[in-house]
Scaffold this active site. Structure first.
Site, PDB file in Angstrom:
ATOM      1  CG  ASP A 292      44.829  39.726  39.703  1.00  0.00           C
ATOM      2  OD1 ASP A 292      43.767  40.229  39.301  1.00  0.00           O
ATOM      3  OD2 ASP A 292      45.533  40.293  40.565  1.00  0.00           O
TER       4      ASP A 292
ATOM      5  CE  LYS B 206      42.070  38.230  41.828  1.00  0.00           C
ATOM      6  NZ  LYS B 206      41.445  38.989  40.719  1.00  0.00           N
TER       7      LYS B 206
END
Ligand code: NDP
Ligand code: 2IT
Length: 452
Positions: free
Chosen positions: A170, A130
């Site tokens: 995201d 991430k």
């Protein structure tokens, strides 16, 4: 005696806390997983001996860097950015990039940790990672966002690659940002490769990637309800958020006969007692992606609906709830209210939206409760399919992708059910099932590699 992680759960968590000071989100995510894994590996010496849980809870690497950019007024701005590469035991690191002022190393470490289990659950060969920055895209011009994305990629490009690490979107990162980042990667490296997913259809993107997370969370909800002979049709639905995941969850719930009563953003929630139609949902999509406005405008546009400033939607009576905004947006007392109001199922579109207290309450109540790592895996799953299409240099048809998404969500449901059975109860513990099924795949690959 050999050093082993034959310690009790409390001692393990104490160690995680000590090694990660000031990182509460990361410790929270590890605790939620460790609660189940400790029980599962109790009699499995190989996992203990190889310190597998300890190793998964220690990112392979955390890359931290400065991003400078110039705003439209000529001011030099300085941002922090990270890429957390948590684990690549079963495939290249894979996971989104978040742009939001609340982004910290702790937030990205928790997301990369969760992603490792989620990606394993999809059945596709993807490791967990991430990234993100504390850059706030709100109120910035397209040119400012472009300059920021380009500056970020000047550092990020050396850490990623189609077989190394494949970022996607995201919170705060959608099609526009992916376009700017992909363009810059291509310019720096002079390669056209599937290094990012969520790309535009013109340059290697996959059909239904945009819809996949919200649709997938709704399919998972449908799968859970089916175990009790129920369906979404005719039920009331409360959804938080109004971004990519929330609007597509609303759309699929509506298509399946659900009555969607709420959406929200960081300023409050809107309540529409008549339920949302496709036209209203399309209006919200356009508001959020084109005009980049606030959800409060919904109440001005649609008569009979209300805006509740500074509040979350969990007090609205409903049968089904989908938290689709951000982490820790549904707390213990919110879980109490949902349960008191007769909510029968919760499917998490966001990552870790329910805090530990809330998770324990849903579990104890025995309602159908799907954690994000299972319920929202549809997004990364279609990202995985985008990677396959890019490698093969082909584009699959929409019907094929819709079918694959539904199959993948059903497969995740089956994996959760396999490991989530509880003694003396017919209710599946999806948290336990997701944690164990995700862990097992990654852990077994790690065992095969020895100490690396
Ligand atoms: P978007 O940026 O499209 O939308 C985010 C939404 O959440 C907005 O409505 C935003 O409101 C709200 N929000 C963000 N931060 C906060 C906050 N601190 N407090 C209250 N509301 C907040 O993001 P996505 O829809 O893509 O992501 C939503 C969630 O889903 C995240 O948890 C993400 O990690 C998760 N997810 C996303 C996937 C994807 O494919 N996009 C895949 C799997 C999970 P505001 O505009 O006011 O900030
Ligand atoms: O949290 C997530 O799964 C995402 N933001 C999507 C990740 C991806 O690589 O598509």
């Amino acid at each position: 005696m050999a050093v082993s992680d034959h310690v009790d759960l409390a001692t393990f968590i104490e160690g995680v806390n000590k090694r990660n000071p000031g990182q509460p989100e990361f410790v929270q995510a590890v605790t939620e997983v460790a609660e189940d894994i400790f029980d599962f590996i109790q009699d499995k010496e190989a996992y203990h001996k190889a310190q597998i849980l300890r190793r998964i809870a220690e990112p392979d690497r955390v890359i931290s860097f400065r991003v400078c950019w110039e705003d439209d007024n000529g001011n030099i701005r300085v941002q922090r950015a990270w890429r957390v590469q948590n684990n690549n035991a079963i495939g290249p690191y894979k996971g989104g990039i978040r742009f939001h002022p609340t982004v910290t190393e702790s937030v990205l470490k928790f997301l990369a940790f969760e992603q490792t289990f989620k990606n394993a659950l999809t059945g596709l060969p993807m490791g967990g990672g991430k990234g993100g920055s504390n850059f706030n895209p709100k109120g910035k011009s397209d040119n400012e966002v472009m300059r920021f994305c380009q500056s970020l990629m000047i550092e990020l490009y050396r850490h990623i690659g189609a077989d190394v690490d494949v970022p996607a979107g995201d919170i705060g990162v959608g099609g526009r940002e992916i376009g700017y980042m992909f363009g810059q990667y291509k310019r720096i490296t002079n390669t056209f490769e599937g290094v990012l997913t969520g790309k535009g259809l013109e340059y290697g993107g996959s059909l239904i990637r945009t819809e996949a997370t919200g649709y997938g969370a709704t399919y998972f909800l449908q799968n859970m309800l089916k175990t009790q002979g129920k369906d979404i049709d005719g039920h009331t639905v409360v959804i938080s958020g109004s971004g990519n995941v929330a609007t597509h969850a609303a759309e699929k719930c509506h298509q399946l006969g659900g009555k969607v009563l709420t959406l929200s953003d960081s300023e409050g929630f809107i309540y529409d007692p008549e339920g949302m139609t496709q036209a209203k949902i399309d209006w919200v999509k356009e508001l959020k992606t084109k005009r980049r406005g606030r959800i409060s405008e919904y109440a001005k546009e649609f008569k009979g609906s209300e805006f509740h400033a500074g509040k979350t939607p969990w007090g609205v009576k409903c049968d089904l709830a989908l938290p689709c905004a951000t982490q820790n947006e549904l707390l213990g007392p919110d879980a109490d209210v949902l349960l008191k109001n007769g909510c029968i199922a919760v499917s998490e579109g966001a990552n870790m939206p329910t805090n530990l207290d809330g998770v324990h309450k849903f579990k104890a109540a025995g309602i159908l409760y799907a954690p994000g790592k299972a319920a929202n895996a549809g997004g990364v799953a279609v990202s995985g399919l985008e990677m396959s299409q890019n490698s093969a240099r082909i584009s699959w048809k929409e019907e094929e992708l819709q079918r694959l998404l539904q199959d993948i969500m059903s497969g995740i449901h089956e994996r959760c059910a396999e490991y989530g059975g509880r003694k003396g109860s017919k209710v599946i513990d999806y948290v336990r099932g997701a944690n164990i099924a995700g862990f097992k795949k990654v852990a077994d690959a790690m065992l095969a590699y020895g100490v690396v």
